[in-house]
Enzyme design. Structure first.
Site, mmCIF file in Angstrom:
data_model
loop_
_atom_site.group_PDB
_atom_site.id
_atom_site.type_symbol
_atom_site.label_atom_id
_atom_site.label_comp_id
_atom_site.label_asym_id
_atom_site.label_seq_id
_atom_site.Cartn_x
_atom_site.Cartn_y
_atom_site.Cartn_z
ATOM 1 N N CYS A 1 0.847 -1.205 0.000
ATOM 2 C CA CYS A 1 0.000 0.000 0.000
ATOM 3 C C CYS A 1 0.878 1.249 0.000
ATOM 4 O O CYS A 1 1.387 1.634 -1.039
ATOM 5 C CB CYS A 1 -0.973 -0.035 1.184
ATOM 6 S SG CYS A 1 -2.401 1.027 0.925
ATOM 7 N N HIS B 1 -3.626 -4.776 0.477
ATOM 8 C CA HIS B 1 -2.924 -5.359 1.631
ATOM 9 C C HIS B 1 -3.028 -6.883 1.578
ATOM 10 O O HIS B 1 -3.979 -7.457 2.116
ATOM 11 C CB HIS B 1 -3.562 -4.885 2.943
ATOM 12 C CG HIS B 1 -3.323 -3.450 3.241
ATOM 13 N ND1 HIS B 1 -2.316 -3.024 4.071
ATOM 14 C CD2 HIS B 1 -3.957 -2.334 2.809
ATOM 15 C CE1 HIS B 1 -2.347 -1.701 4.142
ATOM 16 N NE2 HIS B 1 -3.331 -1.261 3.388
ATOM 17 N N GLU C 1 -1.517 -9.056 3.180
ATOM 18 C CA GLU C 1 -1.300 -9.730 4.467
ATOM 19 C C GLU C 1 -2.592 -10.225 5.107
ATOM 20 O O GLU C 1 -2.578 -11.204 5.858
ATOM 21 C CB GLU C 1 -0.553 -8.814 5.447
ATOM 22 C CG GLU C 1 -1.299 -7.565 5.915
ATOM 23 C CD GLU C 1 -1.089 -6.353 5.015
ATOM 24 O OE1 GLU C 1 -0.754 -6.551 3.832
ATOM 25 O OE2 GLU C 1 -1.269 -5.216 5.496
HETATM 26 N N1 GLN Z 1 -1.716 6.725 3.181
HETATM 27 C C1 GLN Z 1 -1.830 5.999 1.948
HETATM 28 C C2 GLN Z 1 -3.205 6.140 1.341
HETATM 29 O O1 GLN Z 1 -4.145 6.490 2.020
HETATM 30 C C3 GLN Z 1 -1.506 4.541 2.160
HETATM 31 C C4 GLN Z 1 -2.533 3.835 2.965
HETATM 32 C C5 GLN Z 1 -2.058 2.496 3.488
HETATM 33 O O2 GLN Z 1 -0.885 2.191 3.427
HETATM 34 N N2 GLN Z 1 -2.969 1.717 4.011
HETATM 35 O O3 GLN Z 1 -3.372 5.898 0.187
#
Ligand code: GLN
Length: 560
Positions: free
Chosen positions: A407, A534, A536
């Protein structure tokens, strides 16, 4: 007879309710999921419910500093990390309904009151809130959670917090009533407590447990099983004393002592006859052979035998608090297990890698980063430590060190590439620098600028692969597309994609519109991968998440 697994028919829904006493953090969640493993091994289909007695509607707005990671479900529910334990241990896919909070319960009751559903009655905690809780538990327990589409046989319910807390009182009262609603023979109460050791001879002290059970019984719940957290196995005298003072049989006093690894807990509970006790109480047969538990034991024992290390540098900002990255750690562990290595996570505070604003720990942090076999930049929010993460991505790219960006980690790698390969000066995400001359990562158009709770791009979305052959696709078994879970507000700037890809950083998976970058892979690098989602959250002990597995394979020099 309901449609259940042939080996273990149950005539109606069974419930295991896990409460906790003395103090928080005793491992109620692990106890509950371990009991779930035993029930599942006996052939029961499961669901699970976590109750969090706080007023937040969900965990989405809570700081990882305070509350550990926010776990994301398929339906986009942002929930307590214990639901992650249930999904991983029991291989379930839960919904936001499986996490009940005071905030959600009150919101429902207040909405009903406004609608006039209570027909002029005074709306009260008892019976309206307590009924709402019971209805909720019963409703969600019957929803299939294991992908089979079939009604579960049993539901494991964990009540967060500690018995005696003001905020958990309505839930305790609801659960007290619940045993009569569904029949006492269908509810098994398990209370998790602490047995500390004190004094020169290391005496196991029973008084805290005596008190918490007294409190619980005063509220109308009699535990059927007492699980006692302790450093060493409970001594016979301790068990006898606890049984005498806590109104349980001696054989219902179970020791949850320290074990070599988490997977040993279900095995330890099994050896103390927890499965047969629960089965006796709830009225189902335990089959003679339990192949699933045998496999589980094999896995638990294998974890103990791993000796050769693999070092993964985790470059984040909540590094003092491993709960903040719980699912990432689990996904790394699952993958390390698959490549027969013992995982060592080298925690690196990203601010310590900042090449300009040097902290005291700068040199130490860089030495640690350089000694790692692979580098991981996990998800995150906010500007702190960003330059350090960009420096880590740069180091990995230039030095052919395996890198996985999750992400924010994908966004970081993109920013680094824009700055140092494309020469776009000051390239940044508008999250960190609104006035950047080169916005490499931008706010997504559909996201709310005013409301924080539940407004990100959340939950499972399909990502089709756009490239026939690449490492990450091979890792996903040459799949046409992947279904993974999201939680973000920003995305790679669509206007820069062509330029970035032409220089070798390819977005091999995009969303269904073909516009939004989801998976990146750098050409001519052992493993430089990022995912906007994500991965994970869907990793399992015996089914490691493919992007994580790729990182570990590359880190130990295996072919992908
Ligand atoms: N802050 C970034 C976004 O909102 C990444 C978010 C995250 O890593 N979950 O896109």
């Amino acid at each position: 007879m309901r449609d259940t697994l042939a080996s273990n028919p149950v005539d109606c829904m069974k419930y295991v309710v896990v409460t906790g006493g003395v103090l928080s953090g005793l491992g109620k969640g692990i106890t509950a999921s371990s009991i779930g493993v035993l029930l599942k091994s006996a052939g029961l289909r499961l669901s699970s419910v976590k109750i969090d007695p706080y007023l937040n509607s969900d965990a989405g707005t809570m700081s990882p500093f305070e509350h550990g990671e926010v776990f994301v479900l398929d339906d986009g529910g942002e929930v307590d990390l214990d639901l992650g334990n249930y999904e991983r241990f029991l291989d379930l896919a839960l919904t936001r309904e499986n996490n009940i909070t005071t905030g959600k319960v009150y919101a429902n009751v207040i909405e009903k009151e406004r609608r006039g559903d209570y027909l002029g009655k005074t709306v009260q905690v008892v019976p309206h809130i307590t009924n709402e809780i019971q209805d909720w538990i019963e409703r969600v327990a019957h929803v299939s959670a294991d992908g089979s589409g079939q009604t579960p046989d049993a539901c494991v319910i964990e009540l967060g917090g500690t018995v005696g807390d003001i905020e958990s009182a309505p839930f305790i009262e609801a659960l007290r009533q619940f045993q009569f609603r569904v029949g006492q023979e269908n509810v098994c109460f398990v209370h998790v407590s602490l047995v500390p050791v004190m004094g020169p001879v290391g005496e196991q002290k029973t008084k805290p447990t005596q008190h918490t059970v007294k409190e619980l019984r005063g509220l109308g719940i009699i535990p059927d099983i007492l699980v006692c957290r302790s450093e060493n196995p409970l001594e016979d005298d301790t068990r006898a004393k606890l049984a005498a003072f806590c109104h349980v049989g001696k054989d219902a006093v179970v020791s949850a002592h320290d074990v070599s690894n988490l997977y040993q807990i279900p095995i330890s509970l099994y050896h103390q006859s927890v499965l047969s006790k629960v089965a006796n109480h709830l009225g189902f047969e335990v089959p003679d052979s339990l192949p699933m538990l045998d496999d589980w034991r094999e896995m638990a024992d294998k974890v103990d035998t791993l000796t050769e290390d693999v070092h993964i540098a985790m470059v984040g900002k909540y590094t003092g608090l491993s709960d903040s990255y719980l699912s990432v750690i689990k996904a790394l562990q699952h993958s390390a297990f698959a490549v027969d290595r013992k995982l060592v996570i080298d925690w690196i505070e990203s601010a310590d890698l900042d090449p300009i604003e040097k902290t005291e720990k700068h040199d130490e942090a860089w030495a640690l980063l350089k000694s790692a076999d692979g580098i991981l930049v996990p998800g995150g929010f906010g500007v702190r430590g960003i330059e350090g993460k960009i420096a880590a991505a740069n180091y990995a790219r230039v030095n052919n060190v395996p890198y996985l960006g999750v992400c924010l980690g994908l966004q970081i790698a993109t920013i680094e590439f824009c700055r140092n390969v494309l020469g776009l000066e000051g390239a940044n995400s508008t999250e960190f620098d609104e006035d950047t001359p080169n916005p490499a990562v931008v706010f997504m158009p559909e996201i709310s600028k005013t409301h924080m709770g539940g407004t990100m791009r959340l939950g499972t979305k399909p990502t089709p692969f756009l490239v026939d052959d690449c490492k990450i696709r091979r890792l996903y078994g040459d799949a046409e597309h992947v279904d993974e879970r999201h939680r973000h507000r920003y995305e790679v700037n669509p206007e820069l994609i062509e330029q970035i890809e032409a220089a070798g950083l390819v977005y091999v998976g995009k969303d269904e519109t073909g516009q939004r970058c989801e998976i990146m892979e750098l050409q001519d690098h052992p493993y430089f991968v990022g995912t906007q989602y994500h991965p994970e959250f869907k990793s399992r002990p015996n089914r490691p998440s493919p992007p994580f597995l790729g990182l570990l394979k590359a880190a130990v020099g295996q072919e992908i």
